[in-house]
Design an enzyme around this catalytic site. Structure first.
Site, mmCIF file in Angstrom:
data_model
loop_
_atom_site.group_PDB
_atom_site.id
_atom_site.type_symbol
_atom_site.label_atom_id
_atom_site.label_comp_id
_atom_site.label_asym_id
_atom_site.label_seq_id
_atom_site.Cartn_x
_atom_site.Cartn_y
_atom_site.Cartn_z
ATOM 1 C CE LYS A 1 -4.445 -1.745 1.525
ATOM 2 N NZ LYS A 1 -5.605 -1.663 2.406
ATOM 3 C CE LYS B 1 -6.184 -7.614 -1.392
ATOM 4 N NZ LYS B 1 -7.167 -7.382 -0.336
ATOM 5 C CE LYS C 1 -13.361 -3.024 1.386
ATOM 6 N NZ LYS C 1 -12.080 -2.704 2.041
HETATM 7 N N1 AQP Z 1 -9.397 -10.664 -2.791
HETATM 8 C C1 AQP Z 1 -9.798 -11.129 -1.607
HETATM 9 N N2 AQP Z 1 -10.130 -12.426 -1.454
HETATM 10 C C2 AQP Z 1 -10.539 -12.896 -0.254
HETATM 11 N N3 AQP Z 1 -10.653 -12.126 0.848
HETATM 12 C C3 AQP Z 1 -10.339 -10.830 0.737
HETATM 13 N N4 AQP Z 1 -10.351 -9.816 1.619
HETATM 14 C C4 AQP Z 1 -9.947 -8.684 1.004
HETATM 15 N N5 AQP Z 1 -9.664 -8.931 -0.285
HETATM 16 C C5 AQP Z 1 -9.898 -10.257 -0.484
HETATM 17 C C6 AQP Z 1 -10.777 -9.933 3.005
HETATM 18 O O1 AQP Z 1 -11.895 -9.071 3.189
HETATM 19 C C7 AQP Z 1 -11.897 -8.578 4.534
HETATM 20 C C8 AQP Z 1 -12.113 -7.108 4.550
HETATM 21 O O2 AQP Z 1 -11.036 -6.453 3.927
HETATM 22 P P1 AQP Z 1 -10.610 -5.033 4.439
HETATM 23 O O3 AQP Z 1 -11.735 -4.095 4.256
HETATM 24 O O4 AQP Z 1 -10.061 -5.162 5.806
HETATM 25 O O5 AQP Z 1 -9.450 -4.555 3.517
HETATM 26 P P2 AQP Z 1 -8.394 -5.287 2.622
HETATM 27 O O6 AQP Z 1 -7.996 -6.579 3.218
HETATM 28 O O7 AQP Z 1 -7.307 -4.300 2.336
HETATM 29 O O8 AQP Z 1 -9.302 -5.554 1.335
HETATM 30 P P3 AQP Z 1 -9.436 -4.712 -0.004
HETATM 31 O O9 AQP Z 1 -10.691 -5.140 -0.676
HETATM 32 O O10 AQP Z 1 -8.164 -4.848 -0.786
HETATM 33 O O11 AQP Z 1 -9.636 -3.240 0.504
HETATM 34 P P4 AQP Z 1 -8.845 -1.914 0.128
HETATM 35 O O12 AQP Z 1 -8.839 -1.888 -1.371
HETATM 36 O O13 AQP Z 1 -9.636 -0.818 0.745
HETATM 37 O O14 AQP Z 1 -7.483 -2.058 0.719
HETATM 38 C C9 AQP Z 1 -10.560 -9.013 5.158
HETATM 39 O O15 AQP Z 1 -10.792 -10.122 5.992
HETATM 40 C C10 AQP Z 1 -9.732 -9.412 3.976
HETATM 41 O O16 AQP Z 1 -8.786 -10.403 4.284
#
Ligand code: AQP
Length: 329
Positions: free
Chosen positions: A111, A195, A198
């Site tokens: 990040k 991965k 969002k």
């Molecule tokens: N691609 C993925 N596959 C499976 N699980 C996933 N998680 C995230 N991406 C995947 C799981 O979703 C939960 C919530 O995620 P988060 O909001 O804590 O943020 P993150 O892990 O950083 O997920 P994102 O979607 O990539 O968010 P942004 O883009 O905002 O950083 C967690 O349990 C995570 O493991």
């Protein structure tokens, strides 16, 4: 009952990756565990957020939690910034982990590379997550694969804190990660070697839980596959098709071998049409509930009650931590 804690960042609308890796399991765990689910807005501001959008996405995520099936009579559902103990406990955690430990976190490395200027909060994101988990005495934390390293840090912290300050007592509970066997890392639809996220800039990379049915079908249709035309599971050689199989399996509860058998000799076109339908069949009713809840007073009442319950539990643990480290007269 054993205790569960987990959270999602209101940094954008959750994707089917968040759903398959984590949120779907939040619902299933409610009957057997004492569950606490948080909307982690303090985590979201570790990267820049537009205040208006953050406010709206916080409410949106709360409505989605309920629409997915989280039941406020069974689980505590609340917004992180409404429970000050998180930031207070995070400070104690920060003072008991090393900078080196934090700089080694792969999510920080990923990040921070994407940011023009990196906030101190991005580095200290894991200590805040540690605080979230320990405050609710969580025995288990349902998360996707990308959070595994942060859970390991949490366990290291708990062991360290207990041995430094516990005088032989188990002050804080040692949590286990609950990572699903399948779907712990759902990949991007356009770049199946990375991965699904969002906050991705290209909306074709992901399906959001609020995408309209025709958008869902279209995004699946344009998902990257390969030229072999054979539906089989091989994440190395066939990352695109394998990812679609994982998604299909999660949305229908059919196993991957079953699906491979079912689609023997069938082309990608038909497979994608069926997959689009399967996702829509699950998400459409969720979206209906979501829109009915979004502007309701009921949603505010749920969050008010959730914050009240969460504050009680969190303050109790915080005070225990404070007493242990000598914050007392
Ligand atoms: N691609 C993925 N596959 C499976 N699980 C996933 N998680 C995230 N991406 C995947 C799981 O979703 C939960 C919530 O995620 P988060 O909001 O804590 O943020 P993150 O892990 O950083 O997920 P994102 O979607 O990539 O968010 P942004 O883009 O905002 O950083 C967690 O349990 C995570 O493991």
């Amino acid at each position: 009952k054993k205790k569960i804690f987990s959270g999602v960042q209101p940094s954008a609308i959750p994707t089917i990756g968040n759903y398959i890796g984590a949120m779907k399991h939040f619902v299933d765990l409610q009957d057997d565990y004492d569950c606490t689910y948080c909307i982690v807005n303090q985590h979201a501001i570790t990267v820049p957020q537009d205040p208006k959008k953050l406010k709206q996405q916080t409410r949106s995520l709360a409505a989605l939690y309920i629409a997915l099936g989280l039941d406020p009579n069974k689980s505590t559902i609340f917004v992180q910034s409404e429970v000050p103990a998180h930031a207070q406990a995070a400070w104690i955690v920060q003072c008991n982990v090393g900078i080196g430990e934090l700089e080694r976190m792969t999510q920080y490395k990923d990040k921070s590379q994407k940011q023009e200027s990196v906030s101190a909060g991005l580095l200290t994101y894991p200590p805040l997550m540690v605080a979230d988990i320990v405050l609710y005495n969580a025995d288990a934390v349902p998360v996707g694969e990308d959070q595994k390293q942060h859970l390991e840090l949490t366990r290291d912290f708990v062991n360290r804190f207990n041995s430094r300050y516990g005088n032989g007592n188990q002050l804080l509970v040692l949590p286990e990660p609950l990572i699903p066997k399948e779907g712990a890392r759902v990949m991007s639809l356009q770049t199946p070697t990375k991965k699904m996220s969002k906050s991705d800039k290209n909306i074709k990379e992901y399906i959001s839980l609020l995408d309209e049915p025709k958008v869902i079908r279209k995004k699946i249709k344009s998902a990257v596959t390969d030229s072999s035309g054979v539906i089989s599971y091989d994440p190395i050689e066939k990352p695109g098709v394998s990812n679609l199989l994982t998604i299909y399996s999660a949305f229908t509860n059919q196993s991957i071998p079953e699906l491979v058998k079912q689609y023997d000799g069938v082309g990608y076109g038909q497979f994608k049409t069926d997959l689009g339908d399967a996702i829509v069949a699950v998400l459409e009713p969720i979206q209906e509930k979501y829109y009915a809840l979004l502007d309701s007073d009921e949603l505010d009442a749920i969050l008010d009650e959730g914050a009240k319950k969460a504050n009680l539990v969190a303050n109790k643990t915080l005070h225990k931590m404070e007493r242990a480290i000598g914050f007392a007269r």
